[in-house]
Design a protein around this motif. Structure first.
Motif, PDB file in Angstrom:
ATOM      1  N   ASN A 124       0.851  -1.201   0.000  1.00 42.72           N
ATOM      2  CA  ASN A 124       0.000   0.000   0.000  1.00 42.72           C
ATOM      3  C   ASN A 124       0.888   1.252   0.000  1.00 42.72           C
ATOM      4  O   ASN A 124       1.287   1.746   1.048  1.00 42.72           O
ATOM      5  N   LYS A 125       1.213   1.733  -1.196  1.00 41.99           N
ATOM      6  CA  LYS A 125       2.199   2.805  -1.339  1.00 41.99           C
ATOM      7  C   LYS A 125       1.742   4.118  -0.723  1.00 41.99           C
ATOM      8  O   LYS A 125       2.555   4.922  -0.276  1.00 41.99           O
ATOM      9  N   SER A 126       0.435   4.369  -0.670  1.00 38.44           N
ATOM     10  CA  SER A 126      -0.058   5.633  -0.123  1.00 38.44           C
ATOM     11  C   SER A 126       0.068   5.709   1.391  1.00 38.44           C
ATOM     12  O   SER A 126       0.038   6.792   1.968  1.00 38.44           O
ATOM     13  N   GLY A 127       0.175   4.553   2.029  1.00 37.28           N
ATOM     14  CA  GLY A 127       0.249   4.526   3.489  1.00 37.28           C
ATOM     15  C   GLY A 127      -1.093   4.700   4.174  1.00 37.28           C
ATOM     16  O   GLY A 127      -1.155   4.793   5.401  1.00 37.28           O
ATOM     17  N   ALA A 128      -2.188   4.731   3.400  1.00 33.95           N
ATOM     18  CA  ALA A 128      -3.515   4.963   3.980  1.00 33.95           C
ATOM     19  C   ALA A 128      -3.919   3.852   4.942  1.00 33.95           C
ATOM     20  O   ALA A 128      -4.487   4.104   6.008  1.00 33.95           O
ATOM     21  N   LEU A 129      -3.624   2.608   4.572  1.00 31.48           N
ATOM     22  CA  LEU A 129      -4.019   1.487   5.430  1.00 31.48           C
ATOM     23  C   LEU A 129      -3.246   1.506   6.750  1.00 31.48           C
ATOM     24  O   LEU A 129      -3.800   1.197   7.814  1.00 31.48           O
ATOM     25  N   ARG A 130      -1.984   1.874   6.697  1.00 31.00           N
ATOM     26  CA  ARG A 130      -1.206   1.953   7.938  1.00 31.00           C
ATOM     27  C   ARG A 130      -1.725   3.083   8.823  1.00 31.00           C
ATOM     28  O   ARG A 130      -1.802   2.937  10.040  1.00 31.00           O
ATOM     29  N   ARG A 131      -2.081   4.213   8.223  1.00 32.61           N
ATOM     30  CA  ARG A 131      -2.614   5.327   9.014  1.00 32.61           C
ATOM     31  C   ARG A 131      -3.877   4.914   9.748  1.00 32.61           C
ATOM     32  O   ARG A 131      -4.064   5.242  10.921  1.00 32.61           O
ATOM     33  N   MET A 132      -4.740   4.190   9.046  1.00 32.72           N
ATOM     34  CA  MET A 132      -5.970   3.746   9.691  1.00 32.72           C
ATOM     35  C   MET A 132      -5.672   2.763  10.820  1.00 32.72           C
ATOM     36  O   MET A 132      -6.241   2.844  11.916  1.00 32.72           O
ATOM     37  N   LEU A 133      -4.782   1.810  10.561  1.00 33.48           N
ATOM     38  CA  LEU A 133      -4.457   0.805  11.576  1.00 33.48           C
ATOM     39  C   LEU A 133      -3.873   1.470  12.823  1.00 33.48           C
ATOM     40  O   LEU A 133      -4.284   1.169  13.957  1.00 33.48           O
ATOM     41  N   VAL A 134      -2.935   2.388  12.628  1.00 36.24           N
ATOM     42  CA  VAL A 134      -2.313   3.071  13.766  1.00 36.24           C
ATOM     43  C   VAL A 134      -3.340   3.906  14.523  1.00 36.24           C
ATOM     44  O   VAL A 134      -3.343   3.947  15.765  1.00 36.24           O
ATOM     45  N   GLN A 135      -4.253   4.569  13.794  1.00 34.96           N
ATOM     46  CA  GLN A 135      -5.296   5.342  14.472  1.00 34.96           C
ATOM     47  C   GLN A 135      -6.204   4.427  15.291  1.00 34.96           C
ATOM     48  O   GLN A 135      -6.611   4.781  16.405  1.00 34.96           O
ATOM     49  N   GLY A 136      -6.499   3.253  14.756  1.00 34.45           N
ATOM     50  CA  GLY A 136      -7.300   2.297  15.519  1.00 34.45           C
ATOM     51  C   GLY A 136      -6.607   1.871  16.797  1.00 34.45           C
ATOM     52  O   GLY A 136      -7.241   1.752  17.863  1.00 34.45           O
TER      53      GLY A 136
END
Length: 465
Positions: free
Chosen positions: A269-281
């Motif tokens: 996931n090059k945009s990093g969107a999935l990691r941002r969501m996971l970390v926010q969770g």
């Protein structure tokens, strides 16, 4: 392990006594039930010490949740002293002394050698399968995992006894394995996860020699019991240090071993969107723990495995699988693969899947579907998850705003949905006016069926297109 091998892999213990004036610990800070166990052991002629995480946490100003006692009494002798005691375990024989909701775990000093009795059993790869050879306090100290966990509080003189340099490591906030790191990780691969978890919890640095083999040996976690990995995962992410724990897993190459498909999805996931969501969770999880609010393991795993689910879903849809079928198959596939690594029980995996599968329904605002979704038993968890998805993309903002309003003023929102449905129906009637159509295919078919069955002159049989 023979005595010669033990001497090669483990340091020679050297006693240092830290007096009460030096360490500053007070019995007022400690569990009164744990102290009761210590005094009872001493009265019976046995040695007994607070040991492990409780002593470590007290030294860094923390408040221990659990208290462990180490003693030279055997489990059977401990049981004979306490009527409120039960013996547990096969791999590690322990005594639990129960005081209401508090359990004081009492362990007999263990040695590192195989005495030929069969009470110490080791896999050929180094993993420890059974460890019930008893020894001295010195033996017990050097077989513990980290120096910070090998400190003993003595009730007779209120001192802390250190055999492996743990006191200085705690003062330096350093996490160091006792003995040869690679051999200790091979004995029990879960120690790698414990290193990451404790470093995150205590804000300790993992000592360089202790950290070096972790990424290289991380695949050994696949040999650990899935049930143990599940329990370790809950400890890691539900103790108020989830974000720090996740970052340690990433830093030390442990994420692919614990959550393999999530690690793969994040990497792609090059945009990093999935990691941002996971970390926010995980950040939200830490906030709930700090506020003494509950966190469901189902919701936690929905967050941890969402990147894997999104990747599996995209792959299936790219193959031309219908959306609804792809969603179900992706959920089942991710769950099946993760269960093989961590034993996620069905009571958590099924609600986790429901949270995922309800997400598309938030964009459907037909009156009947709005009502059904609001009354769904998993609605609140699914909506919380939808709000979390805003961390990855603001494209969900309109849906979040709508469903917030739907919860506050359900009648008004449902009425608006009904008006919108009527407006759409009226538009359809107007468009079909010249042909005499009423804009509702279902009603049209019913009317035509009634006409075809009538005796009216000129009636004809018409089949719907």
């Amino acid at each position: 392990m023979t005595e010669i091998e033990s001497q090669t892999l483990y340091p020679v213990p050297s006693l240092r006594v830290i007096t009460r004036d030096e360490h500053g610990l007070s019995r007022k800070q400690m569990s009164q039930n744990a102290l009761r166990v210590l005094y009872r052991l001493r009265e019976a002629g046995f040695g007994g010490y607070l040991v492990g995480g409780a002593v470590r946490d007290l030294l860094v100003g923390g408040a221990p949740k659990d208290y462990d006692v180490a003693t030279d009494a055997t489990p059977e002798q401990v049981k004979s002293l306490f009527r409120n005691c039960r013996l547990i375990g096969r791999r590690f024989r322990l005594a639990h002394v129960v005081y209401g909701r508090e359990i004081i775990e009492v362990a007999t000093f263990r040695a590192n050698i195989d005495d030929g009795s069969g009470d110490r059993e080791q896999h050929e790869g180094g993993r420890l399968l059974r460890d019930n050879v008893y020894g001295t306090i010195e033996d017990d100290a050097i077989r513990r995992d980290f120096t910070a966990n090998a400190l003993y509080y003595a009730i007779e003189d209120f001192s802390v006894r250190d055999y492996v340099g743990g006191y200085d490591d705690v003062q330096a906030r350093l996490l160091r394995l006792i003995g040869d790191p690679e051999a200790r990780y091979r004995e029990d691969p879960v120690r790698m996860l414990r290193a990451a978890r404790l470093a995150a919890k205590l804000d300790f640095t993992i000592e360089a020699g202790t950290a070096e083999p972790i990424a290289r040996l991380a695949p050994l976690l696949a040999e650990s019991a899935p049930a143990r990995l599940f329990e370790e995962t809950l400890k890691m992410f539900l103790s108020g240090h989830a974000v720090a724990s996740f970052e340690r897993l990433e830093a030390h190459g442990l994420l692919p071993a614990l959550l393999p498909e999530t690690a793969q999805a994040l990497a792609s996931n090059k945009s990093g969107a999935l990691r941002r969501m996971l970390v926010q969770g995980l950040r939200n999880t830490d906030a709930r723990v700090a506020a003494d609010e509950s966190v469901s393991p189902a919701f936690l795993y929905a967050v941890l495995l969402w990147p894997a689910y999104c990747r599996a879903l995209a792959l299936l849809q790219a193959q031309g699988v219908h959306a609804a079928d792809a969603q179900r198959r992706a959920a089942d596939r991710v769950t099946l693969h993760q269960v093989a690594r961590t034993a996620l029980p069905r009571r958590f995996s099924l609600p986790m899947q429901e949270i995922w599968l309800l997400q598309p329904r938030f964009s459907q605002r037909v009156r009947k579907r709005v009502f059904r979704l609001l009354s769904h038993p998993r609605f609140r968890a699914a909506f919380d998850f939808l709000e979390l998805r805003l961390a990855a993309s603001d494209s969900h903002a309109e849906d979040v705003a709508y469903w917030r309003e739907a919860q506050l003023h359900p009648d008004a929102v449902l009425a608006a949905a009904e008006r919108a449905a009527h407006a759409a129906e009226s538009d359809g009637i107007a468009e079909a006016g010249e042909a005499g159509a009423d804009g509702d295919p279902a009603r049209k078919r019913k009317r035509r069926r009634r006409r075809s069955g009538s005796n009216a002159p000129g009636a004809t049989s018409q089949e719907p297109a």
